[in-house]
Motif scaffolding. Structure first.
Motif, mmCIF file in Angstrom:
data_model
loop_
_atom_site.group_PDB
_atom_site.id
_atom_site.type_symbol
_atom_site.label_atom_id
_atom_site.label_comp_id
_atom_site.label_asym_id
_atom_site.label_seq_id
_atom_site.Cartn_x
_atom_site.Cartn_y
_atom_site.Cartn_z
ATOM 1 N N ASP A 65 0.814 -1.225 0.000
ATOM 2 C CA ASP A 65 0.000 0.000 0.000
ATOM 3 C C ASP A 65 0.844 1.270 0.000
ATOM 4 N N GLY A 66 2.163 1.124 -0.103
ATOM 5 C CA GLY A 66 3.042 2.284 -0.150
ATOM 6 C C GLY A 66 3.563 2.736 1.193
ATOM 7 N N SER A 67 3.083 2.153 2.283
ATOM 8 C CA SER A 67 3.548 2.542 3.614
ATOM 9 C C SER A 67 4.912 1.924 3.894
ATOM 10 N N VAL A 68 5.567 2.407 4.932
ATOM 11 C CA VAL A 68 6.926 1.968 5.233
ATOM 12 C C VAL A 68 6.937 0.529 5.747
ATOM 13 N N ARG A 69 7.918 -0.234 5.293
ATOM 14 C CA ARG A 69 8.149 -1.579 5.822
ATOM 15 C C ARG A 69 9.267 -1.474 6.850
ATOM 16 N N TRP A 70 8.895 -1.532 8.114
ATOM 17 C CA TRP A 70 9.850 -1.264 9.180
ATOM 18 C C TRP A 70 11.007 -2.256 9.193
ATOM 19 N N SER A 71 10.757 -3.468 8.753
ATOM 20 C CA SER A 71 11.816 -4.480 8.778
ATOM 21 C C SER A 71 12.906 -4.214 7.748
ATOM 22 N N SER A 72 12.664 -3.269 6.829
ATOM 23 C CA SER A 72 13.647 -3.000 5.774
ATOM 24 C C SER A 72 14.651 -1.924 6.170
ATOM 25 N N PHE A 73 14.614 -1.467 7.412
ATOM 26 C CA PHE A 73 15.528 -0.408 7.854
ATOM 27 C C PHE A 73 16.975 -0.886 7.785
ATOM 28 N N SER A 74 17.856 -0.023 7.251
ATOM 29 C CA SER A 74 19.270 -0.361 7.090
ATOM 30 C C SER A 74 20.127 0.526 7.993
ATOM 31 N N PRO A 75 20.643 -0.013 9.100
ATOM 32 C CA PRO A 75 21.536 0.784 9.951
ATOM 33 C C PRO A 75 22.795 1.249 9.228
ATOM 34 N N LEU A 76 23.274 0.450 8.286
ATOM 35 C CA LEU A 76 24.479 0.830 7.552
ATOM 36 C C LEU A 76 24.243 2.087 6.711
ATOM 37 N N ARG A 77 23.090 2.160 6.086
ATOM 38 C CA ARG A 77 22.770 3.350 5.287
ATOM 39 C C ARG A 77 22.621 4.583 6.179
ATOM 40 N N LEU A 78 21.987 4.409 7.332
ATOM 41 C CA LEU A 78 21.860 5.533 8.263
ATOM 42 C C LEU A 78 23.236 5.986 8.741
ATOM 43 N N ALA A 79 24.120 5.040 9.008
ATOM 44 C CA ALA A 79 25.471 5.383 9.448
ATOM 45 C C ALA A 79 26.230 6.117 8.350
ATOM 46 N N ALA A 80 26.028 5.718 7.092
ATOM 47 C CA ALA A 80 26.695 6.393 5.977
ATOM 48 C C ALA A 80 26.225 7.842 5.857
ATOM 49 N N LEU A 81 24.907 8.042 5.966
ATOM 50 C CA LEU A 81 24.374 9.411 5.920
ATOM 51 C C LEU A 81 24.881 10.227 7.101
ATOM 52 N N GLY A 82 24.814 9.648 8.293
ATOM 53 C CA GLY A 82 25.281 10.357 9.477
ATOM 54 C C GLY A 82 26.759 10.696 9.397
ATOM 55 N N GLY A 83 27.546 9.797 8.843
ATOM 56 C CA GLY A 83 28.978 10.062 8.698
ATOM 57 C C GLY A 83 29.259 11.226 7.760
ATOM 58 N N ILE A 84 28.501 11.302 6.672
ATOM 59 C CA ILE A 84 28.688 12.406 5.721
ATOM 60 C C ILE A 84 28.350 13.741 6.378
ATOM 61 N N VAL A 85 27.184 13.812 7.007
ATOM 62 C CA VAL A 85 26.727 15.070 7.602
ATOM 63 C C VAL A 85 27.637 15.496 8.755
ATOM 64 N N SER A 86 27.980 14.543 9.636
ATOM 65 C CA SER A 86 28.806 14.889 10.793
ATOM 66 C C SER A 86 30.223 15.276 10.374
ATOM 67 N N SER A 87 30.754 14.664 9.311
ATOM 68 C CA SER A 87 32.101 15.012 8.842
ATOM 69 C C SER A 87 32.142 16.442 8.307
ATOM 70 N N VAL A 88 31.145 16.807 7.519
ATOM 71 C CA VAL A 88 31.098 18.161 6.978
ATOM 72 C C VAL A 88 30.939 19.183 8.102
ATOM 73 N N CYS A 89 30.057 18.887 9.060
ATOM 74 C CA CYS A 89 29.850 19.815 10.184
ATOM 75 C C CYS A 89 31.098 19.912 11.064
ATOM 76 N N ALA A 90 31.803 18.799 11.234
ATOM 77 C CA ALA A 90 33.018 18.824 12.045
ATOM 78 C C ALA A 90 34.082 19.702 11.405
ATOM 79 N N LEU A 91 34.217 19.602 10.082
ATOM 80 C CA LEU A 91 35.192 20.441 9.388
ATOM 81 C C LEU A 91 34.805 21.920 9.466
ATOM 82 N N SER A 92 33.502 22.182 9.416
ATOM 83 C CA SER A 92 33.026 23.570 9.410
ATOM 84 C C SER A 92 33.080 24.197 10.800
ATOM 85 N N PHE A 93 32.592 23.475 11.805
ATOM 86 C CA PHE A 93 32.478 24.040 13.154
ATOM 87 C C PHE A 93 33.680 23.732 14.041
#
Length: 363
Positions: A65-93
């Motif tokens: 029905d288009g709703s989220v499938r909770w079992s498909s969550f990928s911690p690795l993908r979240l870590a990759a996104l978090g690493g990108i954002v935190s690295s840029v902010c660390a260099l800036s701040f």
């Protein structure tokens, strides 16, 4: 230099959006993280990015029905996104943190002492609120319901960047503007969480977040309307309804920037530039959707034509009148209030379009 700087930032924004259309989400996230650290005004659209990436990248599958499938969550993908954002902010701040200057940096990034509105009011909900307050105060004095001596001085129309108190209506605090902004963007953000509808759904949410923040944010700068106009131009070439909304918003938003270019020598340049872009937009989009009839409702066309007498009065008649000395803020006020009506209307139409599309998908 100021305008060129903003131009290169919008290049980063469009590159980031393009990466998401290409499903290259990590590159899109990196470009947006860089953009956000180059200029924090892009916090306006950060909720659209955050929810879209979490929903469409960190969750890899949907239910039927288009709703989220909770079992498909990928911690690795979240870590990759978090690493990108935190690295840029660390260099800036990082250097500011190391030198103990982070509080000073934050105070400059979020200058709440500058007041609700900029010296030149952005055409948003608070411009309409200010004018309503001023109108009620004048009526109160005329009807002898208020004493003129008891009212605050008209600092809101003094062209100064400062805090001021409203005369009749409740004064607005930063927390109130934050609440209004969150309420304005929440339905759009919830929509892409519930059913993302791909990169185009994300782009529509981005435009609504930009406009909602522009309409209800604290001390909004007038040029922030471009954060909604430029992404909306992408949607305008794919949908007749979006094309009509774009024509209203772009014409109104671009005209609202006229007071920023204020010397008489620049008058022909800014008028010709706007006419060229507006005529091209109308002709190109009308040709693209020629089989679907007019892109504007009659009242929309009348409203946009009203910019002609407004420009004539503000740019030609007013500088030659005696009011120039006694009421110098009048053209800015008239421009902000008239354009605020068009920007608010475009915001409502965009939301209505999103809700109709969501309902059609359900059926």
């Amino acid at each position: 230099i100021h305008f060129q700087y903003n131009g290169f930032l919008f290049g980063f924004l469009l590159l980031s959006v393009a990466r998401h259309f290409q499903s290259r989400h990590l590159q899109g996230a990196l470009l947006f993280a860089l953009l956000l650290n180059l200029k924090h005004i892009f916090l306006y659209i950060a909720p659209a990015y955050g929810i879209y990436l979490l929903r469409s990248y960190c969750f890899t599958q949907d239910n039927t029905d288009g709703s989220v499938r909770w079992s498909s969550f990928s911690p690795l993908r979240l870590a990759a996104l978090g690493g990108i954002v935190s690295s840029v902010c660390a260099l800036s701040f990082g250097p500011f943190i190391a030198m103990g200057q982070l509080p000073q940096l934050l105070s400059r990034l979020f200058p709440f002492k500058r007041g609700l509105c900029h010296a030149y009011w952005a055409p948003n909900a608070w411009a309409l609120y200010n004018v309503l307050d001023k109108t009620l105060a004048l009526l109160g004095v005329r009807l002898k319901l208020l004493e003129e001596a008891e009212l605050p001085r008209a600092s809101m129309t003094g062209g100064l960047v400062q805090e001021f108190q409203h005369s009749v209506l409740p004064s607005v605090s930063p927390s109130v503007t934050l609440l209004c902004t969150l309420l304005a963007i929440l339905p759009a953000v919830f929509s892409i969480w519930r059913r993302p509808r791909g990169a185009r759904g994300f782009l529509r949410c981005l435009v609504l977040c930009a406009l909602g923040s522009f309409l209800f944010g604290w001390h909004v700068h007038e040029k922030a309307v471009l954060l909604a106009i430029l992404p909306l131009s992408i949607l305008a070439v794919e949908s007749r309804e979006d094309a009509g909304i774009f024509l209203v918003l772009a014409t109104t938003g671009h005209y609202s920037l006229f007071p920023l270019i204020f010397t008489p020598a620049e008058l022909p340049i800014k008028i010709l530039l706007m006419l060229l872009f507006t005529l091209f937009s109308f002709s190109a989009l009308s040709k693209l959707f020629s089989a679907h009839g007019s892109l504007l409702h009659p009242l929309e066309a009348v409203y946009l034509l009203g910019l002609v007498p407004l420009a004539t009065a503000c740019e030609i008649v007013f500088p030659l009148s005696p009011w120039q000395r006694t009421l110098p803020f009048l053209p800015l006020l008239a421009t902000s209030v008239y354009c605020a009506a068009g920007v608010c209307y475009a915001f409502v139409r965009l939301y209505a379009s999103m809700l109709r599309e969501a309902k059609a998908k359900q059926l």
